[in-house]
Scaffold this motif. Structure first.
Motif, PDB file in Angstrom:
ATOM      1  N   UNK A 167      66.342  10.313  22.959  1.00 10.19           N
ATOM      2  CA  UNK A 167      67.547   9.717  23.754  1.00 10.19           C
ATOM      3  C   UNK A 167      67.803  10.777  25.059  1.00 10.19           C
ATOM      4  N   UNK A 168      68.372   9.888  25.914  1.00 12.83           N
ATOM      5  CA  UNK A 168      68.635  10.938  27.459  1.00 12.83           C
ATOM      6  C   UNK A 168      70.156  10.307  27.677  1.00 12.83           C
ATOM      7  N   UNK A 169      71.007  11.375  27.378  1.00  8.18           N
ATOM      8  CA  UNK A 169      72.467  10.470  27.905  1.00  8.18           C
ATOM      9  C   UNK A 169      72.719   9.335  27.140  1.00  8.18           C
ATOM     10  N   UNK A 170      73.166   8.317  27.966  1.00 10.20           N
ATOM     11  CA  UNK A 170      73.590   6.959  27.019  1.00 10.20           C
ATOM     12  C   UNK A 170      72.414   6.312  26.752  1.00 10.20           C
ATOM     13  N   UNK A 171      71.198   6.644  27.013  1.00 12.68           N
ATOM     14  CA  UNK A 171      69.866   5.822  26.949  1.00 12.68           C
ATOM     15  C   UNK A 171      69.297   6.024  25.449  1.00 12.68           C
ATOM     16  N   UNK A 172      68.757   5.264  24.844  1.00 17.58           N
ATOM     17  CA  UNK A 172      67.950   5.246  23.621  1.00 17.58           C
ATOM     18  C   UNK A 172      66.660   4.746  23.951  1.00 17.58           C
ATOM     19  N   UNK A 173      65.584   5.389  23.509  1.00 14.30           N
ATOM     20  CA  UNK A 173      64.322   4.841  23.829  1.00 14.30           C
ATOM     21  C   UNK A 173      63.318   4.792  22.505  1.00 14.30           C
ATOM     22  N   UNK A 174      62.576   3.682  22.226  1.00 11.58           N
ATOM     23  CA  UNK A 174      61.488   3.660  21.257  1.00 11.58           C
ATOM     24  C   UNK A 174      60.233   3.566  21.977  1.00 11.58           C
ATOM     25  N   UNK A 175      59.398   4.379  21.652  1.00  9.02           N
ATOM     26  CA  UNK A 175      58.002   4.386  22.196  1.00  9.02           C
ATOM     27  C   UNK A 175      57.188   3.854  21.064  1.00  9.02           C
ATOM     28  N   UNK A 179      53.901  -0.444  23.878  1.00 12.26           N
ATOM     29  CA  UNK A 179      55.005  -0.524  25.083  1.00 12.26           C
ATOM     30  C   UNK A 179      56.324   0.142  24.597  1.00 12.26           C
ATOM     31  N   UNK A 180      57.129   0.268  25.423  1.00 17.69           N
ATOM     32  CA  UNK A 180      58.695   0.954  25.186  1.00 17.69           C
ATOM     33  C   UNK A 180      59.743   0.125  25.308  1.00 17.69           C
ATOM     34  N   UNK A 181      60.825   0.457  24.723  1.00 19.16           N
ATOM     35  CA  UNK A 181      61.983  -0.238  24.676  1.00 19.16           C
ATOM     36  C   UNK A 181      63.051   0.766  25.048  1.00 19.16           C
ATOM     37  N   UNK A 182      64.264   0.094  25.588  1.00 21.42           N
ATOM     38  CA  UNK A 182      65.329   0.964  25.977  1.00 21.42           C
ATOM     39  C   UNK A 182      66.516  -0.019  25.935  1.00 21.42           C
ATOM     40  N   UNK A 183      67.575   1.075  25.534  1.00 23.24           N
ATOM     41  CA  UNK A 183      68.896   0.294  25.332  1.00 23.24           C
ATOM     42  C   UNK A 183      69.751   1.265  25.882  1.00 23.24           C
ATOM     43  N   UNK A 184      70.698   0.900  27.015  1.00 28.41           N
ATOM     44  CA  UNK A 184      71.992   1.943  27.188  1.00 28.41           C
ATOM     45  C   UNK A 184      73.323   1.527  26.359  1.00 28.41           C
ATOM     46  N   UNK A 185      73.362   2.588  25.612  1.00 24.96           N
ATOM     47  CA  UNK A 185      74.684   2.374  24.770  1.00 24.96           C
ATOM     48  C   UNK A 185      75.949   2.634  25.761  1.00 24.96           C
ATOM     49  N   UNK A 186      76.786   1.578  25.459  1.00 21.51           N
ATOM     50  CA  UNK A 186      78.148   1.610  26.131  1.00 21.51           C
ATOM     51  C   UNK A 186      79.038   2.893  26.011  1.00 21.51           C
TER      52      UNK A 186
END
Length: 194
Positions: A167-175, A179-186
């Motif tokens: 994670x980084x701030x509001x972002x969650x990352x799966x590596x 490939x890699x996927x990202x979601x920004x939490x509200x």
């Protein structure tokens, strides 16, 4: 101008999956080192996906995924049409790794629940279902929603290796392996005016 990609198949597989999910999707091409490109795309269910391939290009460009799939030349640039920001390049906090088999089982269970849901509203709520919660000592727990796991499945990013969660701030990352996927939490804030 030509986007130089050492492995055209890598590019084609990524673009083909994006176009199947959204025929009008845009892909953003960014240099990531002297001999690699990172391709970014936004999936229809609010997840950013990224794949790094060997290749070279001079700057940050946004184009039609479908047009790039059909050509070795860079299609008409559509930089002004890209919406949203990209995740940060650094300061990611590694939280955990999850075995590929566990992730695969969670994806299968989620897909069965989707089919059983029957309505779009129920499907939307399943996307936000917290499938995993991960943390490291001294850090708050981070929720991994099903939308991230669905993105891994739809993009065929999951291999045999473990999936890294960070994670980084509001972002969650799966590596994952491919490939890699990202979601920004509200994040909502309330300001009281006096």
């Amino acid at each position: 101008m030509t986007v130089l990609v050492a492995e055209r198949r890598d590019l084609g597989v990524f673009l083909g999956r994006i176009v199947r999910l959204d025929a009008g999707a845009l892909v953003r091409i960014r240099p990531s080192g002297p001999d690699h490109l990172t391709l970014w795309a936004a999936l229809p269910f609010d997840v950013l996906v990224a794949r790094t391939v060997p290749g070279s290009w001079l700057d940050d460009a946004t184009v039609s995924a479908a047009e790039l799939l059909e050509s070795t030349e860079l299609p008409r640039r559509r930089d002004s049409e890209w919406r949203g920001s990209l995740p940060p390049d650094r300061d990611w906090q590694p939280l955990d790794t999850v075995p590929a088999d566990v992730v695969r089982n969670l994806i299968t269970a989620g897909q069965k629940a989707f089919r059983a849901a029957g309505t779009q509203a129920a499907g939307e709520s399943l996307l936000d279902h917290e499938t995993l919660r991960v943390s490291t000592p001294g850090s708050p727990e981070v929720a991994v929603t099903f939308r991230l796991l669905l993105a891994l499945a739809r993009m065929a990013f999951l291999g045999d290796g473990p999936v890294g969660v960070s994670s980084c701030g509001p972002w969650v990352r799966l590596t994952a392996e491919h490939g890699t996927v990202y979601h920004r939490t509200a994040s909502f804030g309330v300001t009281l005016l006096r």
